[in-house]
Design a protein around this motif. Structure first.
Motif: not given
Length: 90
Positions: A29-33
């Protein structure tokens, strides 16, 4: 509103798998963000910090599960939803 996500007893291997997958979802999720074009520098720094924290916790948990003499582990994880209609994700 509270939701119970995990509540049970697992073998150490099952607990490791379950926790690894939960942490992977959060890291992804954080990588996509970070990859979002309009993500602010503040959001990117926050996500990078959280990824490091989550990876550190992942290593610590895996070490405990692999090096411990535990055959079973009890896991309980809940999620609290708080709705914030005025929140804007920059």
């Amino acid at each position: 509103m509270d939701t119970l996500l995990v509540d049970g007893r697992y073998t150490a291997a099952e607990a490791e798998t379950l926790l690894s997958r939960l942490l992977k979802v959060k890291i992804d999720f954080h990588l996509a963000r970070i990859d979002t074009v309009n993500s602010s520098e503040e959001n990117i720094k926050h996500s990078e910090k959280r990824i490091k924290e989550l990876e550190s916790e992942h290593r610590r948990i895996n070490q405990l599960l692999k090096n411990g003499s535990y055959k079973h582990v009890a896991l309980r994880a809940s999620l609290t939803l708080e709705f914030c209609p005025d929140y804007q994700n920059a």
